[in-house]
Design a protein around this motif. Sequence first.
Motif, PDB file in Angstrom:
ATOM      1  N   ARG A 115       0.828  -1.214   0.000  1.00 31.59           N
ATOM      2  CA  ARG A 115       0.000   0.000   0.000  1.00 31.59           C
ATOM      3  C   ARG A 115       0.860   1.260   0.000  1.00 31.59           C
ATOM      4  O   ARG A 115       0.502   2.263  -0.620  1.00 31.59           O
ATOM      5  CB  ARG A 115      -0.922  -0.011   1.229  1.00 31.59           C
ATOM      6  CG  ARG A 115      -2.105  -0.939   1.043  1.00 31.59           C
ATOM      7  CD  ARG A 115      -2.766  -1.268   2.365  1.00 31.59           C
ATOM      8  NE  ARG A 115      -3.975  -2.046   2.189  1.00 31.59           N
ATOM      9  CZ  ARG A 115      -3.999  -3.327   1.873  1.00 31.59           C
ATOM     10  NH1 ARG A 115      -2.865  -3.981   1.667  1.00 31.59           N
ATOM     11  NH2 ARG A 115      -5.138  -3.978   1.735  1.00 31.59           N
ATOM     12  N   THR A 116       2.002   1.211   0.675  1.00 25.32           N
ATOM     13  CA  THR A 116       2.864   2.398   0.712  1.00 25.32           C
ATOM     14  C   THR A 116       3.531   2.616  -0.643  1.00 25.32           C
ATOM     15  O   THR A 116       3.719   3.760  -1.068  1.00 25.32           O
ATOM     16  CB  THR A 116       3.926   2.258   1.833  1.00 25.32           C
ATOM     17  OG1 THR A 116       3.304   1.765   3.005  1.00 25.32           O
ATOM     18  CG2 THR A 116       4.579   3.598   2.148  1.00 25.32           C
ATOM     19  N   LEU A 117       3.876   1.518  -1.332  1.00 25.67           N
ATOM     20  CA  LEU A 117       4.507   1.647  -2.661  1.00 25.67           C
ATOM     21  C   LEU A 117       3.615   2.421  -3.620  1.00 25.67           C
ATOM     22  O   LEU A 117       4.107   3.151  -4.474  1.00 25.67           O
ATOM     23  CB  LEU A 117       4.731   0.254  -3.282  1.00 25.67           C
ATOM     24  CG  LEU A 117       5.951  -0.560  -2.904  1.00 25.67           C
ATOM     25  CD1 LEU A 117       6.040  -1.780  -3.794  1.00 25.67           C
ATOM     26  CD2 LEU A 117       7.211   0.253  -3.007  1.00 25.67           C
ATOM     27  N   LEU A 118       2.304   2.229  -3.494  1.00 23.54           N
ATOM     28  CA  LEU A 118       1.362   2.927  -4.385  1.00 23.54           C
ATOM     29  C   LEU A 118       0.863   4.226  -3.770  1.00 23.54           C
ATOM     30  O   LEU A 118      -0.033   4.861  -4.308  1.00 23.54           O
ATOM     31  CB  LEU A 118       0.159   2.026  -4.700  1.00 23.54           C
ATOM     32  CG  LEU A 118       0.444   0.720  -5.423  1.00 23.54           C
ATOM     33  CD1 LEU A 118      -0.854   0.083  -5.880  1.00 23.54           C
ATOM     34  CD2 LEU A 118       1.342   0.941  -6.638  1.00 23.54           C
ATOM     35  N   LYS A 119       1.430   4.577  -2.637  1.00 22.53           N
ATOM     36  CA  LYS A 119       1.024   5.780  -1.885  1.00 22.53           C
ATOM     37  C   LYS A 119      -0.471   5.768  -1.550  1.00 22.53           C
ATOM     38  O   LYS A 119      -1.115   6.811  -1.526  1.00 22.53           O
ATOM     39  CB  LYS A 119       1.409   7.055  -2.632  1.00 22.53           C
ATOM     40  CG  LYS A 119       1.861   8.155  -1.667  1.00 22.53           C
ATOM     41  CD  LYS A 119       2.287   9.404  -2.354  1.00 22.53           C
ATOM     42  CE  LYS A 119       2.416  10.510  -1.321  1.00 22.53           C
ATOM     43  NZ  LYS A 119       2.496  11.832  -1.918  1.00 22.53           N
ATOM     44  N   LEU A 120      -1.007   4.562  -1.338  1.00 23.75           N
ATOM     45  CA  LEU A 120      -2.383   4.477  -0.847  1.00 23.75           C
ATOM     46  C   LEU A 120      -2.402   4.875   0.620  1.00 23.75           C
ATOM     47  O   LEU A 120      -3.420   5.294   1.154  1.00 23.75           O
ATOM     48  CB  LEU A 120      -2.933   3.049  -0.996  1.00 23.75           C
ATOM     49  CG  LEU A 120      -2.999   2.513  -2.422  1.00 23.75           C
ATOM     50  CD1 LEU A 120      -3.514   1.099  -2.446  1.00 23.75           C
ATOM     51  CD2 LEU A 120      -3.880   3.415  -3.285  1.00 23.75           C
ATOM     52  N   ILE A 121      -1.247   4.676   1.294  1.00 27.03           N
ATOM     53  CA  ILE A 121      -1.054   5.240   2.626  1.00 27.03           C
ATOM     54  C   ILE A 121       0.255   6.028   2.595  1.00 27.03           C
ATOM     55  O   ILE A 121       1.160   5.707   1.809  1.00 27.03           O
ATOM     56  CB  ILE A 121      -1.027   4.160   3.743  1.00 27.03           C
ATOM     57  CG1 ILE A 121      -0.070   3.021   3.393  1.00 27.03           C
ATOM     58  CG2 ILE A 121      -2.398   3.620   4.013  1.00 27.03           C
ATOM     59  CD1 ILE A 121       0.034   1.970   4.487  1.00 27.03           C
TER      60      ILE A 121
END
Length: 314
Positions: free
Chosen positions: A52-58
């Motif tokens: 999720r962090t890789l896609l900047k969802l968080i």
Amino acid sequence: MEPLIECRVLKKYFNTDSGTVQAVDGISFSIFPGETVGLVGESGCGKSTVGRTLLKLIQPSAGEVLFEGENIFDMDRNRLDRLKRKMGIVFQNPYSSLNPRMKVADIVAEPIRTHRKYKKDEIRRLVIGLLEKVGLNREHLTRFPHQFSGGQRQRIAIARSLSLNPSFLIFDEPTSALDVSVQAQVLNLIEELQEQNHLTYLFITHDLDVVRHIADRVMVMYLGKLVESGPVPEVFESPQHPYTKALLSAIPGFEPGIRKERELLEGEVPSPIDPPPGCRFHPRCPVVIEKCGQIEPELKTNRQRQVACHLCEM
Ligand code: SF4
């Protein structure tokens, strides 16, 4: 070859009432075009947070993620929106990831309508093409998610993830909510789509047997840290880190070359709020030595292999 995606010292901490959860604590890796990289570890090790962090969802707490050489954490909103069309994610649970009130046609078309200006009949044609790619057809357009089986719902989620013609997809436990009988079909579909569409995958799972079949390289995470990585055949034939050995020994019927006896993991995964000092694995490690509880082992690299253990020479 340049990496498609490069993650540099990524950290994600969450503040909770009980303290700061160090979900991802300074991990670095690269994924190259056309690769499938498996990210494995027990539940709670931080692997889904990485996705999720890789896609900047968080929001990340620290670090950089470069996609095609550009740091996505530094981009303005417009640039990030454009770049995100090239990246997608398929979540674990197709029962909760699809909006139950939307028809399949709208679920699959939603990203296209948001990002591209197509006429109605062009969108319909694109959506039918996407459904056919995942083994569904135009008869499914007007149905709702509850009218499908788990495997079909995951196919709908995959069709949606392909709607903007991405180059990089993250699969987060895509088959673990499915019946065993349909898991292989969905994995085969994921592999076929990669070949047809020249996709690059990060495949997050707790299931090493799945990684063995689908991935080129594997990265093993323990309590927010990478502890071992390398090409799948090498890591499965000759695991170096005691945690990787224990995970592999839990695969029924699987016998890595160097191991004769089953090495079952003892104890629970410690809390990421207050992780153990030194090597985070030391309270459960069967071969722990004195300095393991005091000094954190560095992640040593030798060609394509990496391992973080005081007892492993690279
Ligand atoms: Fe075990 Fe020590 Fe290696 Fe950690 S550093 S895996 S505790 S031997």
